[in-house]
Scaffold this active site. Structure first.
Site, mmCIF file in Angstrom:
data_model
loop_
_atom_site.group_PDB
_atom_site.id
_atom_site.type_symbol
_atom_site.label_atom_id
_atom_site.label_comp_id
_atom_site.label_asym_id
_atom_site.label_seq_id
_atom_site.Cartn_x
_atom_site.Cartn_y
_atom_site.Cartn_z
ATOM 1 N N GLN A 172 0.827 -1.206 0.000
ATOM 2 C CA GLN A 172 0.000 0.000 0.000
ATOM 3 C C GLN A 172 0.866 1.262 0.000
ATOM 4 O O GLN A 172 0.341 2.362 -0.098
ATOM 5 C CB GLN A 172 -0.900 0.019 1.251
ATOM 6 C CG GLN A 172 -1.909 -1.110 1.294
ATOM 7 C CD GLN A 172 -2.721 -1.142 2.577
ATOM 8 O OE1 GLN A 172 -2.831 -2.186 3.191
ATOM 9 N NE2 GLN A 172 -3.306 -0.026 2.990
ATOM 10 N N ARG A 220 -8.469 -0.393 8.339
ATOM 11 C CA ARG A 220 -9.632 0.371 7.930
ATOM 12 C C ARG A 220 -10.032 1.433 8.956
ATOM 13 O O ARG A 220 -11.195 1.579 9.323
ATOM 14 C CB ARG A 220 -10.795 -0.551 7.642
ATOM 15 C CG ARG A 220 -11.746 0.142 6.729
ATOM 16 C CD ARG A 220 -12.319 -0.699 5.680
ATOM 17 N NE ARG A 220 -13.103 0.206 4.861
ATOM 18 C CZ ARG A 220 -13.896 -0.151 3.904
ATOM 19 N NH1 ARG A 220 -13.998 -1.403 3.598
ATOM 20 N NH2 ARG A 220 -14.559 0.728 3.226
ATOM 21 N N CYS A 221 -9.005 2.147 9.455
ATOM 22 C CA CYS A 221 -9.282 3.281 10.337
ATOM 23 C C CYS A 221 -8.065 4.169 10.293
ATOM 24 O O CYS A 221 -7.011 3.747 9.868
ATOM 25 C CB CYS A 221 -9.498 2.821 11.779
ATOM 26 S SG CYS A 221 -8.012 2.192 12.574
ATOM 27 N N GLU A 277 -12.477 4.935 5.831
ATOM 28 C CA GLU A 277 -12.371 4.213 7.091
ATOM 29 C C GLU A 277 -13.512 4.540 8.070
ATOM 30 O O GLU A 277 -13.708 3.810 9.043
ATOM 31 C CB GLU A 277 -11.048 4.556 7.793
ATOM 32 C CG GLU A 277 -9.965 5.087 6.917
ATOM 33 C CD GLU A 277 -9.347 4.049 6.002
ATOM 34 O OE1 GLU A 277 -8.722 4.445 5.020
ATOM 35 O OE2 GLU A 277 -9.495 2.855 6.238
HETATM 36 O O1 CDP Z 1 -7.068 6.546 1.375
HETATM 37 P P1 CDP Z 1 -8.283 5.847 0.875
HETATM 38 O O2 CDP Z 1 -8.404 5.876 -0.601
HETATM 39 O O3 CDP Z 1 -8.467 4.495 1.447
HETATM 40 O O4 CDP Z 1 -9.555 6.619 1.473
HETATM 41 P P2 CDP Z 1 -10.336 7.925 1.000
HETATM 42 O O5 CDP Z 1 -9.423 9.047 0.726
HETATM 43 O O6 CDP Z 1 -11.369 8.139 2.032
HETATM 44 O O7 CDP Z 1 -11.036 7.524 -0.371
HETATM 45 C C1 CDP Z 1 -11.782 6.363 -0.609
HETATM 46 C C2 CDP Z 1 -12.485 6.521 -1.940
HETATM 47 O O8 CDP Z 1 -13.632 7.364 -1.781
HETATM 48 C C3 CDP Z 1 -11.626 7.176 -3.019
HETATM 49 O O9 CDP Z 1 -11.909 6.684 -4.297
HETATM 50 C C4 CDP Z 1 -12.025 8.621 -2.871
HETATM 51 O O10 CDP Z 1 -11.683 9.424 -3.940
HETATM 52 C C5 CDP Z 1 -13.537 8.514 -2.633
HETATM 53 N N1 CDP Z 1 -14.033 9.707 -1.911
HETATM 54 C C6 CDP Z 1 -14.960 10.533 -2.521
HETATM 55 O O11 CDP Z 1 -15.403 10.243 -3.637
HETATM 56 N N2 CDP Z 1 -15.368 11.681 -1.873
HETATM 57 C C7 CDP Z 1 -14.914 11.994 -0.630
HETATM 58 N N3 CDP Z 1 -15.314 13.096 -0.017
HETATM 59 C C8 CDP Z 1 -14.005 11.124 0.015
HETATM 60 C C9 CDP Z 1 -13.577 9.995 -0.665
#
Ligand code: CDP
Length: 785
Positions: A221, A368-369, A738
């Site tokens: 990752q 996942r947090c 998360e």
């Molecule tokens: O770091 P990780 O990708 O696990 O987590 P994240 O930044 O929370 O994003 C998870 C997915 O949700 C990604 O594809 C983000 O672009 C999307 N996302 C979104 O569409 N809108 C948000 N406000 C937050 C996340």
């Protein structure tokens, strides 16, 4: 006449995931799909003991098996100074054991063979002379003065104590407790659990003896950080190391650490001059790679009798396993656990933590947090539930009374966080309306009269994601900043190269949507590349919901940089001054004359064919982003359960989840993320935990013992959303990946406790198996509850 332009599917659109086309057709490339010419296979011999001295290892029979190329022991690794490696928490971890084994499943030796089955067969021919030692299986026992010392390898270490850490104001908290009308306390254990991605870990190390090039395919990752760590540990020149992280079948924090298998495969490839592949099996993954949680927590809340929160006191004991390997920012010993004050305007809090070595696998990953926020959120929400019960107040009312108000943001928390934005009342109101809370309470009272145990559980959480600002956040000294590189080709199509690494979160879609929003190029015309250190900008990886707050911001900013250059090109094409050029949704035009516009595609073509003499040709750029603050997603979850008093079985009638992650780039992907997180939260609340017997044998080394819920057990989820943009993020987004796992376990447990509170039950530790619930009911009845 110009046809009406197609709507740009930027932020807010439910664009279908671009990556799914290849993934659902079986055209993805996972680590085990990669096959290199001359590739050898590695298998690892693991310790059957949790704690034992190694008196000797005889590899002669294994070496003699036809097809075996080499048998590697700790002694051989030690000759190359690689028997030990650094962990992410400034500790050391054995790569292959030399002196003794410290947990069941620890790496003892490795066989390299022509085929993977021969390698596995040869493991059985290695003879290890173990001398069993007492296993330490709880952190409480670890800290007793007569407990055997696990880390005898560390000079001057005479106990299993690792660290003490604290946050907050002890004096002010003591004073708040002294003056309080009511003190509620809770001892609870957040059990050890495992991320268990469907694809286990693995690598193929390919060191070319002629060129010195090291190409390592790895389930990682965080490929860039791994490259730097490999350069520092193995002394390889960093420009010659290329880490390629192909499609990942889930990560959930499990694929952040460096595992001994990666190091041994790399050393073996270096010594043998062949690519070496190592793929873990399921049991290896469950017993030896990054665990999560394992916190024994004591919490106390001080309140006035009308329910005003006055203080919070928390102490916790962390079971770190045999090597302190928590994957978290260096500065914080228990991650961001000190966000334990949650969504409440608490005037005083004090948090103390102690870490201990035990004979268990290392890890402490952000499963996942965000770092340890799951444990914190669980503790405060369980305490709030019990506080409401003790003072006889409705738990929703108690929350409402103590929530940080909308007008208090930005809000400086009692342990030093600056919450950027929030509307906790708004999210809770929506959750309560959706679940029809008031009616449910009446229904509950009726049900009780009939002897039915109906429970309504709430949890309001504040997540903290997007690590993080360089002044506070680093891992092994590497600041937690991230990059995005954008190249726009002459035909107006683009490649976006990002430092994050998607493991199923849909980055290839959502990050393309950010560019679409900023530049007006459709997402399908933007290829998103990630996971190859030779071809993407540097960054600290994807975990803890940090991608959107960091890489998402870098993506928006690099697109804006190109937009500014686009204005110069448009000015040239429109024969106007650059100050007079305006931009709107993929179009550049002279102020007041939008009908005569140049599209982003016209501008991109001009960047390579028709640019002003004094302007650098091309249209590409790179941006690194150092966030000014973290982001603080939040929400309220409501769960309705019915408990069977005769069996302790509980079923979920309803689960309403209201999340606020700021501006949603792709609402469909956000909902998918929340569904996954809720399923994981339910799993932890209901069934999922890694346990050990008194000899340190790991119970939970397969999916018959380590229970994951299937679609049959998983409840139906009803989702709701509020939108409170993050003020400092370029597009107002917060992370979400998360939140649901952080927020939901307490909601499930609170619902069960709410159902049986009147019988006298105050706590049941997760997972809430029917047996435990039944026993708690019997005990409470026996105690006259
Ligand atoms: O770091 P990780 O990708 O696990 O987590 P994240 O930044 O929370 O994003 C998870 C997915 O949700 C990604 O594809 C983000 O672009 C999307 N996302 C979104 O569409 N809108 C948000 N406000 C937050 C996340």
């Amino acid at each position: 006449m110009a046809t009406e332009a197609e709507e740009i599917r930027g932020i807010g659109h439910r664009v279908r995931r671009k990556e799914d086309d290849r993934l659902i057709r079986g055209k993805g490339t996972f680590i085990d799909d990669v096959k290199l010419p001359g590739m050898l296979h590695m298998a690892i011999l693991r310790s059957p003991f949790a704690h034992a001295k190694i008196n000797g290892i005889d590899t002669s029979k294994a070496s003699a098996l036809p097809g075996v190329i080499a048998v590697v022991t700790g002694e051989l690794m030690a000759q190359h100074n690689l028997a030990w490696m650094p962990t992410m928490s400034y500790d050391t971890q054995a790569v292959l054991a030399t002196d003794k084994v410290r947990f069941q499943g620890q790496e003892v030796a490795a066989v390299i063979a022509e085929d993977p089955y021969v390698a596995k067969d040869a493991l059985e021919l290695i003879e290890v002379d173990y001398e069993a030692l007492e296993a330490v299986v709880t952190p409480q026992r670890a800290l007793e003065s007569d407990a055997p010392v696990i880390r005898t390898d560390k000079e001057g270490v005479t106990s299993n104590h690792i660290y003490d850490w604290e946050s907050g104001d002890k004096e002010a908290t003591d004073a708040a407790f002294a003056a309080a009308d009511v003190v509620v306390s809770l001892d609870t254990f957040y059990p050890r659990s495992h991320p268990a991605p469907i694809e286990t870990c693995g690598c193929i190390a390919d060191l070319n003896p002629a060129t010195g090039q090291a190409t390592i395919y790895m389930t990682s990752q965080a490929p860039h950080a791994i490259r730097t760590v490999f350069a520092l540990v193995a002394g390889l020149p960093e420009e010659n190391i290329r880490i390629i992280s192909p499609d990942l079948g889930g990560g959930f924090g499990n694929k952040v650490p460096v595992y001994p298998g990666y190091v041994v495969a790399t050393a073996a490839s270096l010594l043998l001059g062949h690519p070496v592949k190592w793929i873990e099996d399921r049991s290896e993954n469950l017993i030896s790679t990054g665990f999560a949680r394992d916190f024994h927590m004591h919490g106390e809340m001080a309140l006035s009798k009308d329910g005003q929160m006055k203080g919070l006191r928390v102490s916790l004991l962390a079971d770190e396993g045999a090597f302190h390997a928590d994957a978290q920012p260096s500065k914080f010993k228990v991650g961001l656990f000190h966000i334990v004050s949650g969504s409440y305007d608490l005037p005083a809090a004090h948090v103390s933590a102690t870490g201990a070595y035990t004979n268990k696998a290392p890890g402490g990953v952000a499963y996942r947090c965000s770092f340890r926020v799951t444990e914190a959120s669980y503790l405060i929400e369980r305490l709030v539930q019990n506080a409401a019960g003790e003072i006889g107040m409705d738990p929703a009312e108690l929350r409402r009374k103590n929530f940080i108000r909308k007008d208090q943001f930005p809000y400086k928390s009692v342990t030093g966080f600056e919450y950027d934005s929030g509307d906790y009342h708004g999210a809770m109101d929506l959750a309560l309306q959706t679940v029809k809370y008031d009616e449910l309470r009446k229904e509950q009272a009726e049900a009780r009269k009939q002897g039915r145990l109906l429970g309504i559980g709430l949890a309001s959480f504040t997540e903290v994601v997007g690590a993080g600002p360089a002044h506070d956040f680093d891992i092994l000294g590497l600041k937690m900043n991230d990059g995005a590189e954008l190249r726009i080709h002459p035909t107006g199509k683009a490649i976006l190269k990002i430092s994050s690494k998607t493991q199923g979160q849909g980055h290839e879609t959502t990050f393309a949507q950010i560019v679409a929003e900023e530049l007006g190029i459709q997402p399908e015309d933007i290829k998103v590349m990630h996971g190859d250190t030779d071809n993407t900008p540097y960054g600290l990886g994807t975990y803890a919901s940090r991608s959107t707050p960091t890489v998402g911001a870098a993506t928006a900013l690099v697109a804006r940089k190109l937009r500014e250059k686009g204005k110069q090109l448009a000015a040239h094409l429109l024969e106007a001054a650059v100050e007079d050029i305006e931009y709107e949704k993929g179009k550049f035009f002279v102020r007041g004359a939008p009908e005569n516009a140049k599209t982003i595609q016209d501008v991109a073509f001009a960047a390579y064919t028709n640019f002003p003499e004094d302007l650098e040709p091309g249209l590409e750029g790179v941006t690194y982003y150092n966030p000014p603050n973290l982001t603080y997603p939040f929400g309220t979850y409501a769960v309705v359960v019915e408990v069977d008093a005769d069996t302790g079985e509980w079923t979920v009638d309803r689960m309403v989840a209201v999340d606020d992650c700021g501006v949603r780039i792709n609402p469909m992907i956000v909902e998918g993320q929340i569904h996954g997180g809720l399923a994981e939260g339910f799993a932890i609340a209901a069934m999922q935990q890694i346990t050990f017997d008194e000899d340190g044998n790991c119970i939970g080394s397969n999916f018959s013992d380590y229970l994951l819920p299937t679609a049959v057990e998983t409840p139906k989820f009803e989702l709701g959303a509020t939108v409170t943009p993050s003020p400092h993020h370029p597009i107002g987004a917060k992370g979400v990946g998360e939140s649901a796992t952080v927020g939901s376990p307490a909601a499930f447990v609170n619902a069960v406790i709410d159902a049986v509170w009147h019988l006298g039950v105050r706590n049941i530790d997760m997972p809430l198996t029917s047996g435990k619930v039944w026993e708690a009911i019997q005990q409470a009845k026996g105690a006259g509850g």
